[in-house]
Scaffold this motif. Structure first.
Motif, PDB file in Angstrom:
ATOM      1  N   ALA A 140       0.662 -16.776  -3.944  1.00 10.45           N
ATOM      2  CA  ALA A 140       0.500 -16.848  -2.578  1.00 10.45           C
ATOM      3  C   ALA A 140       0.178 -15.299  -2.242  1.00 10.45           C
ATOM      4  CB  ALA A 140       1.092 -17.888  -1.803  1.00 10.45           C
ATOM      5  N   LEU A 141       1.903 -14.284  -2.842  1.00  3.31           N
ATOM      6  CA  LEU A 141       1.509 -12.927  -2.654  1.00  3.31           C
ATOM      7  C   LEU A 141       0.821 -12.011  -2.683  1.00  3.31           C
ATOM      8  CD1 LEU A 141       5.718 -13.327  -1.775  1.00  3.31           C
ATOM      9  CD2 LEU A 141       3.362 -12.584   0.020  1.00  3.31           C
ATOM     10  N   ALA A 142       0.730 -12.379  -3.908  1.00  4.78           N
ATOM     11  CA  ALA A 142      -0.363 -11.685  -4.677  1.00  4.78           C
ATOM     12  C   ALA A 142      -1.453 -10.793  -4.249  1.00  4.78           C
ATOM     13  CB  ALA A 142      -0.534 -12.182  -6.280  1.00  4.78           C
ATOM     14  N   PRO A 143      -2.049 -11.555  -3.596  1.00  4.87           N
ATOM     15  CA  PRO A 143      -3.182 -11.199  -3.162  1.00  4.87           C
ATOM     16  C   PRO A 143      -2.882 -10.035  -2.292  1.00  4.87           C
ATOM     17  CG  PRO A 143      -4.317 -13.645  -2.553  1.00  4.87           C
ATOM     18  CD  PRO A 143      -2.306 -12.821  -3.337  1.00  4.87           C
ATOM     19  N   THR A 144      -1.782 -10.009  -0.775  1.00  4.59           N
ATOM     20  CA  THR A 144      -1.297  -9.270   0.021  1.00  4.59           C
ATOM     21  C   THR A 144      -0.923  -8.023  -0.716  1.00  4.59           C
ATOM     22  OG1 THR A 144      -0.617 -11.465   1.176  1.00  4.59           O
ATOM     23  CG2 THR A 144       0.436  -9.028   1.397  1.00  4.59           C
ATOM     24  N   PHE A 145       0.123  -7.367  -2.047  1.00  5.87           N
ATOM     25  CA  PHE A 145       0.092  -6.941  -2.747  1.00  5.87           C
ATOM     26  C   PHE A 145      -0.916  -6.055  -3.322  1.00  5.87           C
ATOM     27  CE2 PHE A 145       4.127  -9.535  -4.157  1.00  5.87           C
ATOM     28  CZ  PHE A 145       4.954  -9.671  -2.910  1.00  5.87           C
ATOM     29  N   ALA A 146      -2.032  -6.470  -3.282  1.00  9.12           N
ATOM     30  CA  ALA A 146      -3.153  -5.829  -3.949  1.00  9.12           C
ATOM     31  C   ALA A 146      -3.949  -5.366  -3.150  1.00  9.12           C
ATOM     32  CB  ALA A 146      -4.285  -6.789  -4.653  1.00  9.12           C
ATOM     33  N   GLY A 147      -4.050  -6.027  -1.876  1.00  5.83           N
ATOM     34  CA  GLY A 147      -4.431  -5.391  -0.797  1.00  5.83           C
ATOM     35  C   GLY A 147      -4.022  -4.262   0.048  1.00  5.83           C
ATOM     36  N   MET A 148      -2.670  -4.217  -0.272  1.00  7.96           N
ATOM     37  CA  MET A 148      -1.613  -3.270   0.110  1.00  7.96           C
ATOM     38  C   MET A 148      -1.658  -1.899  -0.827  1.00  7.96           C
ATOM     39  SD  MET A 148       1.595  -5.118   0.994  1.00  7.96           S
ATOM     40  CE  MET A 148       2.749  -3.899   0.576  1.00  7.96           C
ATOM     41  N   GLY A 149      -2.369  -2.742  -1.763  1.00  6.45           N
ATOM     42  CA  GLY A 149      -2.102  -1.443  -2.719  1.00  6.45           C
ATOM     43  C   GLY A 149      -1.232  -0.860  -3.757  1.00  6.45           C
ATOM     44  N   ASN A 150      -0.268  -1.680  -3.167  1.00  2.10           N
ATOM     45  CA  ASN A 150       1.483  -1.856  -3.876  1.00  2.10           C
ATOM     46  C   ASN A 150       1.775  -2.207  -5.295  1.00  2.10           C
ATOM     47  OD1 ASN A 150       4.181  -2.046  -4.280  1.00  2.10           O
ATOM     48  ND2 ASN A 150       4.765  -2.211  -2.079  1.00  2.10           N
ATOM     49  N   LYS A 151       1.421  -1.463  -6.098  1.00  7.39           N
ATOM     50  CA  LYS A 151       1.431  -1.792  -7.794  1.00  7.39           C
ATOM     51  C   LYS A 151       2.394  -1.990  -8.312  1.00  7.39           C
ATOM     52  CE  LYS A 151       0.694   2.638  -8.447  1.00  7.39           C
ATOM     53  NZ  LYS A 151      -0.614   3.692  -9.510  1.00  7.39           N
ATOM     54  N   ALA A 152       3.634  -1.826  -8.043  1.00  8.35           N
ATOM     55  CA  ALA A 152       4.863  -2.155  -8.449  1.00  8.35           C
ATOM     56  C   ALA A 152       5.294  -4.075  -8.236  1.00  8.35           C
ATOM     57  CB  ALA A 152       6.014  -1.354  -7.300  1.00  8.35           C
TER      58      ALA A 152
ATOM     59  N   GLU B 278     -16.688 -14.666 -11.619  1.00  6.97           N
ATOM     60  CA  GLU B 278     -18.266 -14.147 -11.899  1.00  6.97           C
ATOM     61  C   GLU B 278     -18.664 -15.262 -10.685  1.00  6.97           C
ATOM     62  OE1 GLU B 278     -20.039 -12.920 -13.760  1.00  6.97           O
ATOM     63  OE2 GLU B 278     -18.254 -12.631 -15.887  1.00  6.97           O
ATOM     64  N   ALA B 279     -18.232 -16.227 -10.289  1.00  6.58           N
ATOM     65  CA  ALA B 279     -18.880 -16.345  -8.658  1.00  6.58           C
ATOM     66  C   ALA B 279     -18.635 -15.743  -7.478  1.00  6.58           C
ATOM     67  CB  ALA B 279     -18.399 -18.204  -8.097  1.00  6.58           C
ATOM     68  N   GLN B 280     -17.674 -15.055  -7.610  1.00  2.36           N
ATOM     69  CA  GLN B 280     -17.377 -13.798  -6.451  1.00  2.36           C
ATOM     70  C   GLN B 280     -18.537 -12.559  -6.630  1.00  2.36           C
ATOM     71  OE1 GLN B 280     -15.381 -15.252  -4.340  1.00  2.36           O
ATOM     72  NE2 GLN B 280     -13.762 -13.407  -3.646  1.00  2.36           N
ATOM     73  N   ILE B 281     -18.582 -12.264  -8.111  1.00  2.00           N
ATOM     74  CA  ILE B 281     -19.915 -11.377  -8.202  1.00  2.00           C
ATOM     75  C   ILE B 281     -20.920 -11.475  -7.910  1.00  2.00           C
ATOM     76  CG2 ILE B 281     -20.787  -9.773  -9.769  1.00  2.00           C
ATOM     77  CD1 ILE B 281     -17.752  -9.572 -11.009  1.00  2.00           C
ATOM     78  N   ALA B 282     -21.413 -12.909  -8.392  1.00  2.00           N
ATOM     79  CA  ALA B 282     -22.190 -13.459  -7.901  1.00  2.00           C
ATOM     80  C   ALA B 282     -22.902 -13.317  -6.597  1.00  2.00           C
ATOM     81  CB  ALA B 282     -22.516 -14.711  -8.620  1.00  2.00           C
ATOM     82  N   ALA B 283     -21.403 -13.483  -5.448  1.00  2.00           N
ATOM     83  CA  ALA B 283     -22.085 -13.876  -4.715  1.00  2.00           C
ATOM     84  C   ALA B 283     -22.341 -12.248  -4.532  1.00  2.00           C
ATOM     85  CB  ALA B 283     -20.239 -14.498  -3.915  1.00  2.00           C
ATOM     86  N   GLY B 284     -21.395 -11.339  -4.639  1.00  2.00           N
ATOM     87  CA  GLY B 284     -21.833  -9.969  -4.266  1.00  2.00           C
ATOM     88  C   GLY B 284     -20.068  -9.038  -4.045  1.00  2.00           C
ATOM     89  N   VAL B 285     -19.423  -9.547  -4.094  1.00  2.00           N
ATOM     90  CA  VAL B 285     -18.124  -8.969  -3.992  1.00  2.00           C
ATOM     91  C   VAL B 285     -17.620  -8.234  -4.981  1.00  2.00           C
ATOM     92  CG1 VAL B 285     -15.626  -9.543  -4.082  1.00  2.00           C
ATOM     93  CG2 VAL B 285     -17.373 -11.192  -3.199  1.00  2.00           C
ATOM     94  N   ALA B 286     -18.376  -6.900  -4.408  1.00  2.00           N
ATOM     95  CA  ALA B 286     -17.794  -6.069  -5.376  1.00  2.00           C
ATOM     96  C   ALA B 286     -16.140  -5.956  -6.407  1.00  2.00           C
ATOM     97  CB  ALA B 286     -17.250  -4.507  -5.144  1.00  2.00           C
ATOM     98  N   PRO B 287     -15.952  -5.507  -7.355  1.00  2.00           N
ATOM     99  CA  PRO B 287     -14.391  -5.361  -8.323  1.00  2.00           C
ATOM    100  C   PRO B 287     -13.795  -5.091  -7.245  1.00  2.00           C
ATOM    101  CG  PRO B 287     -16.267  -4.995  -9.676  1.00  2.00           C
ATOM    102  CD  PRO B 287     -16.793  -4.465  -8.562  1.00  2.00           C
ATOM    103  N   GLY B 288     -12.407  -5.492  -7.174  1.00  2.00           N
ATOM    104  CA  GLY B 288     -10.987  -4.912  -6.152  1.00  2.00           C
ATOM    105  C   GLY B 288     -10.473  -5.691  -5.957  1.00  2.00           C
ATOM    106  N   PRO B 289     -10.079  -5.717  -4.710  1.00  2.00           N
ATOM    107  CA  PRO B 289      -8.328  -7.067  -4.820  1.00  2.00           C
ATOM    108  C   PRO B 289      -9.134  -8.093  -4.394  1.00  2.00           C
ATOM    109  CG  PRO B 289      -8.059  -5.243  -3.701  1.00  2.00           C
ATOM    110  CD  PRO B 289      -8.875  -4.197  -4.390  1.00  2.00           C
ATOM    111  N   THR B 290     -10.126  -7.648  -3.514  1.00  2.00           N
ATOM    112  CA  THR B 290     -10.793  -9.381  -2.966  1.00  2.00           C
ATOM    113  C   THR B 290     -11.235  -9.508  -4.184  1.00  2.00           C
ATOM    114  OG1 THR B 290     -12.735  -8.289  -2.223  1.00  2.00           O
ATOM    115  CG2 THR B 290     -11.461  -8.710  -1.026  1.00  2.00           C
ATOM    116  N   LEU B 291     -11.581  -9.180  -5.119  1.00  2.00           N
ATOM    117  CA  LEU B 291     -12.762 -10.193  -5.951  1.00  2.00           C
ATOM    118  C   LEU B 291     -11.614 -11.174  -6.974  1.00  2.00           C
ATOM    119  CD1 LEU B 291     -14.702 -10.576  -8.303  1.00  2.00           C
ATOM    120  CD2 LEU B 291     -14.058  -8.753  -9.401  1.00  2.00           C
ATOM    121  N   TYR B 292     -10.128 -11.673  -6.897  1.00  4.69           N
ATOM    122  CA  TYR B 292      -9.288 -12.186  -7.423  1.00  4.69           C
ATOM    123  C   TYR B 292      -8.302 -13.181  -6.353  1.00  4.69           C
ATOM    124  CZ  TYR B 292     -10.113  -9.738 -11.916  1.00  4.69           C
ATOM    125  OH  TYR B 292     -10.910  -9.100 -12.854  1.00  4.69           O
ATOM    126  N   THR B 293      -9.078 -12.852  -4.817  1.00  5.04           N
ATOM    127  CA  THR B 293      -8.193 -13.389  -4.101  1.00  5.04           C
ATOM    128  C   THR B 293      -8.114 -15.082  -4.598  1.00  5.04           C
ATOM    129  OG1 THR B 293      -8.355 -11.988  -2.835  1.00  5.04           O
ATOM    130  CG2 THR B 293      -7.594 -13.617  -1.518  1.00  5.04           C
TER     131      THR B 293
END
Length: 552
Positions: free
Chosen positions: A375-387, A447-462
């Protein structure tokens, strides 16, 4: 003829090179030569966990620098197309086939292995796993996905199953005084194979890459040759102890009584209980969540953090040039290896902890902690916190590995020990099912996210992260429903006594060490350990180096 002579003549007249009778140990054999033989096989087949390093290059096998996409491509047409690049979701089915065939082949041929012996099973495993990779290479050359599915996925998957189970029972026989350590060594090897294979594959692909090739098929061929040499060495290094063999100076712990008071469920009844299916669901859901991430570890890290992995935080994945993508692919391969390191450590840590807090509480920990981290992984990704992102998935993968190490003891707690090995074999169908569910969820949501126009990035896996958290919530419920079995499912004392009488008759002959198993870590054993230990240490070094680059 002495007891030792009757039990140590490994070269019986008429026995074939691969026959079980041929590998019975003779006096002077050192049992410490067997674990490195097992590791030689498990470290090779463990590369199944690292296959995600091939997905992005294979998705550009025609376009080389960019995918040759076909908007109307379906899964069926992807199997035979020669003009469209494959989608990662299409390639991910190979990963699914790995674990479906692993679980199925282990269940189907487990009995045959006990009769045929580990050497024959190891040789067949090497031929299937390495031959399947070679066939997959021809699939890349001809751009035929169905050939890759058949080669790596189906034939290679059968090799995985036979290779996975071949060392475990052998090591248990050689180390009755240290069973946990023995099985831990084998399972550790399977969990750590990607730590060597993923960076090796990336190194080879970069070496073979040209203007007309992404370097994957050449890498397949080279790795198949390396793996075949190691696996055959492991298979021919196997020996089995003669009947009645015991480590020198060791005697089995005394039974609490002549009639075992601990209750046991017969194999024929285990699957009829709701507890079996609840534990099946517990394993399946825990594995599904972890295996889905393992299958997409490399592309996920690259697409989420993109340029920030190489000091370009404002550069999105689509804006990276070929050189940048090669650099972040190397770091992502290290990420896959780092997850393997957590996978290995979790198998020892969580299994040991379960002895203190109990199996059910251990699985409670898996699910509660896992839900929070997903549940927290998307938040960490959005923050750009790799650690925090990497640490989260490291902990998740430690619990994935810990689940495999803990489940046999969980079964023994519920069903008793008389048939726990066979019950565990049947429960591995949960792994096969998870091999479908986990990768399909991760790949097709992407694939569904990409088809919906979501570019590679944090939101792709939310969305994926939240769905995996939901799967663990279902596992939490299944674990909570596990209760002790009613008395009606347990065998009577007479049935247990009859089974033990048969075992006693088999083991009624002379026992002892027969001069076998002695020697400890002598020069020959140390050389054998070095053969598998040096690649493993290299994998650890590359993994730690990539980790420093990741956080540098």
């Amino acid at each position: 003829m002495t007891a030792a002579e009757t039990r140590t003549d490994g070269a019986l007249a008429g026995s074939g090179l691969l026959d079980r009778e041929r590998i019975i140990a003779r006096p002077g054999f050192n049992r410490w030569l067997v674990p490195p033989a097992a590791l030689a096989i498990h470290l090779c087949i463990g590369m199944a966990y690292g296959f995600s390093v091939f997905w992005l290059p294979l998705s550009k096998s025609l376009g080389i620098t960019a995918s040759t996409a076909c908007p109307d491509l379906t899964l069926a047409s992807a199997l035979f197309t020669t003009t469209c690049d494959w989608r990662i979701a299409d390639l991910g089915w190979i990963y699914t086939l790995f674990f479906v065939l692993l679980g199925s082949s282990a269940a189907i041929w487990g009995g045959w292995l006990e009769r045929a012996g580990p050497r024959k099973a190891g040789v067949v495993s090497a031929c299937c796993w390495c031959g399947g990779i070679v066939l997959a290479a021809f699939g890349v050359i001809t751009h035929q996905l169905w050939l890759m599915w058949l080669g790596a996925g189906v034939i290679g998957g059968i090799g995985l199953g036979l290779g996975y189970i071949s060392p475990v029972s052998t090591l248990i026989k050689w180390f009755p005084d240290r069973r946990g350590m023995a099985t831990g060594m084998a399972i550790m090897g399977f969990g750590g194979g990607a730590m060597i294979g993923a960076p090796l594959a990336n190194l080879l692909m970069n070496a073979f890459k040209t203007d007309t090739s992404v370097g994957v098929w050449q890498t397949f061929i080279v790795m198949a040759a390396i793996y075949f040499a190691f696996m055959m060495g492991g298979a021919f290094g196997y020996r089995i102890p003669p009947t009645g063999w015991r480590p020198d100076g060791w005697t089995p712990p005394a039974a609490k009584s002549t009639m075992i008071t601990t209750k046991h469920v017969h194999l024929r009844n285990a699957h009829k209980t709701k507890q079996f299916w609840l534990i099946w669901a517990v394993l399946c859901l825990n594995v599904s969540a972890g295996i889905g991430v393992l299958g997409m570890a490399s592309p996920m890290l690259q697409e989420i953090f993109a340029g920030s992995l190489i000091g370009l935080p404002d550069v999105a994945f689509a804006q990276l040039d070929a050189g940048h993508k090669a650099s972040i692919a190397t770091i992502a391969a290290g990420f896959a290896g780092l997850l393997s390191l957590f996978n290995i450590g979790g198998r020892f840590f969580w299994a040991s902890l379960s002895d203190k807090i109990g199996r059910k509480n251990t699985y409670y920990s898996f699910f509660i902690i896992g839900i929070a981290l997903y549940a927290l992984a998307p938040t960490f990704a959005g923050m750009g916190n790799k650690a925090l992102f990497v640490l989260s998935f490291g902990i998740i993968l430690s619990m994935y590995g810990g689940g495999f190490a803990t489940i046999p003891a969980y079964l023994a707690d519920i069903f008793g020990t008389q048939f726990v090995g066979a019950i565990h074999g049947r429960l591995l169908t949960a792994w096969a099912t998870a091999g479908i569910v986990g990768p399909v969820v991760v790949n097709y949501i992407r694939e569904a996210q990409i088809a919906a126009g979501v570019a590679p990035g944090p939101t792709l896996y939310t969305g994926t992260m939240y769905i995996l958290a939901g799967m663990l919530a279902l596992g939490l419920i299944a674990n909570a429903l596990v209760r002790p079995l009613p008395d009606k499912w347990f065998m009577s004392d007479d049935e247990v006594a009859a089974l033990q009488a048969k075992s006693a008759a088999v083991n009624a002959g002379p026992t002892g060490s027969f001069g076998i198993g002695t020697g400890g870590l002598d020069a020959k054993a140390m050389l054998a350990w070095a053969v598998v230990g040096i690649p493993l240490l290299w994998g650890v070094w590359v993994t730690l180096k990539a980790t420093f680059a990741l956080f540098g």
